[in-house]
Write an enzyme that holds these catalytic residues in place. Structure first.
Site, PDB file in Angstrom:
ATOM      1  N   ASP A  24      -1.417  -0.138  -4.446  1.00 23.93           N
ATOM      2  CA  ASP A  24      -2.833   0.068  -4.176  1.00 23.93           C
ATOM      3  C   ASP A  24      -3.697  -0.499  -5.295  1.00 23.93           C
ATOM      4  OD1 ASP A  24      -1.268   2.304  -2.746  1.00 23.93           O
ATOM      5  OD2 ASP A  24      -3.195   2.334  -1.727  1.00 23.93           O
ATOM      6  N   LYS A  80       5.257   9.282  -8.451  1.00 23.33           N
ATOM      7  CA  LYS A  80       5.879  10.320  -7.607  1.00 23.33           C
ATOM      8  C   LYS A  80       7.388  10.385  -7.808  1.00 23.33           C
ATOM      9  CE  LYS A  80       4.556   9.060  -3.487  1.00 23.33           C
ATOM     10  NZ  LYS A  80       3.988   7.729  -3.829  1.00 23.33           N
ATOM     11  N   LYS A 106       7.569   1.249   1.635  1.00 21.93           N
ATOM     12  CA  LYS A 106       8.268   0.439   0.633  1.00 21.93           C
ATOM     13  C   LYS A 106       9.604   1.033   0.234  1.00 21.93           C
ATOM     14  CE  LYS A 106       5.355   0.387  -2.683  1.00 21.93           C
ATOM     15  NZ  LYS A 106       4.463   1.307  -1.974  1.00 21.93           N
ATOM     16  N   LYS A 130       0.821  -1.198   0.000  1.00 18.40           N
ATOM     17  CA  LYS A 130       0.000   0.000   0.000  1.00 18.40           C
ATOM     18  C   LYS A 130       0.862   1.257   0.000  1.00 18.40           C
ATOM     19  CE  LYS A 130      -3.611   2.336   2.651  1.00 18.40           C
ATOM     20  NZ  LYS A 130      -2.900   3.637   2.596  1.00 18.40           N
TER      21      LYS A 130
END
Length: 252
Positions: free
Chosen positions: A127, A40, A14, A9
């Site tokens: 996600d 990102k 991570k 998620k």
């Protein structure tokens, strides 16, 4: 070449975990390439002391094909080879398709032949597991998928979805599920809940990271824990996790 994809998620830790594990692997004498597959483009920021790098999709957009492999791959702390796939401007395209384009460009430019990494780690937003976000699971990319989760309900829900995707793809020659990594957030029944998930998906917890203030403190310094506090207990946990991941991958 050991090829790993780490899913989980968004916001579960991570990139921080992967960056520390990557450094731990370089300490073992391995050449490691870390590929950020998140729009990102911040997977490798701790390895580069807060300096963001030009993404593969930025290079493609701005220069078409007029750029070198060295523009896509930059060296970070410990010699980790850093790549950021990037993504479209918000509202301007599909991030999943961007990951596909970026990974194909790395192959086209001969990244693996030139740098000959011993380990390639794909850092993938977990996600959603569709389209380009499943690309690192496909044949020719990762051989093993590891899922990072805490005991928080949304993290467990995302981890279950990722495991289901790996199971649904298994007959296509895609990556196998290597196991779960517990990144503790000190919620109630945390280990018990993640152990229940492991049992439900016929997998195992292959590593456990305790909650430590050293992690955000290192991030404030724009460093990995292994750079900021190499002799800390937390650094040792990342080293242990790196060794276990390598063992699982080598045993296949």
């Amino acid at each position: 070449m050991i090829k790993i994809a780490v899913y989980g998620k968004g916001g579960i830790g991570k990139s921080t975990t992967i960056s520390n594990v990557a450094v731990a692997m370089t300490e073992l004498g391995l050449t490691v390439m870390q590929i950020g597959c998140d729009p990102k483009a911040d997977s490798t920021v701790l390895l580069r002391h807060g300096e963001k790098m030009e993404t593969v999709l930025d290079l493609v957009r701005d220069r078409k094909n007029d750029f070198e492999l060295s523009d896509m791959v930059k060296e970070g702390f410990g010699g980790v080879l850093c790549v950021e796939a990037g993504g479209p401007a918000p509202g301007m395209g599909c991030a999943g398709r961007g990951i596909i384009a970026a990974l194909e460009k790395l192959k086209e430019k001969g990244a693996y032949e030139k740098y000959q990494p011993d380990v390639v780690i794909y850092d993938v937003l977990g996600d959603v597991v569709c389209g380009g976000f499943s690309m690192p699971m496909r044949g020719g990319y990762a051989d093993q998928v590891f899922v990072l989760t805490s005991g928080e309900n949304m993290a467990i829900h995302a981890a279950a979805n990722i495991a289901m995707a790996v199971e649904n793809f298994k007959n296509r020659g895609y990556a196998k599920l290597g196991g779960l990594i517990l990144n503790r957030r000190n919620v109630k029944r945390e280990e018990e809940k993640v152990q229940e998930l492991a049992s439900d998906i016929h997998s195992q917890i292959i590593g456990s990271l305790h909650y430590s203030e050293l992690v955000p403190d290192a991030e404030e310094e724009r460093k990995t824990v292994l750079e900021a506090w190499p002799d800390s207990e937390m650094a040792q946990e990342y080293r242990k996790l790196a060794e276990e991941i390598l063992r699982i991958c080598r045993e296949g």
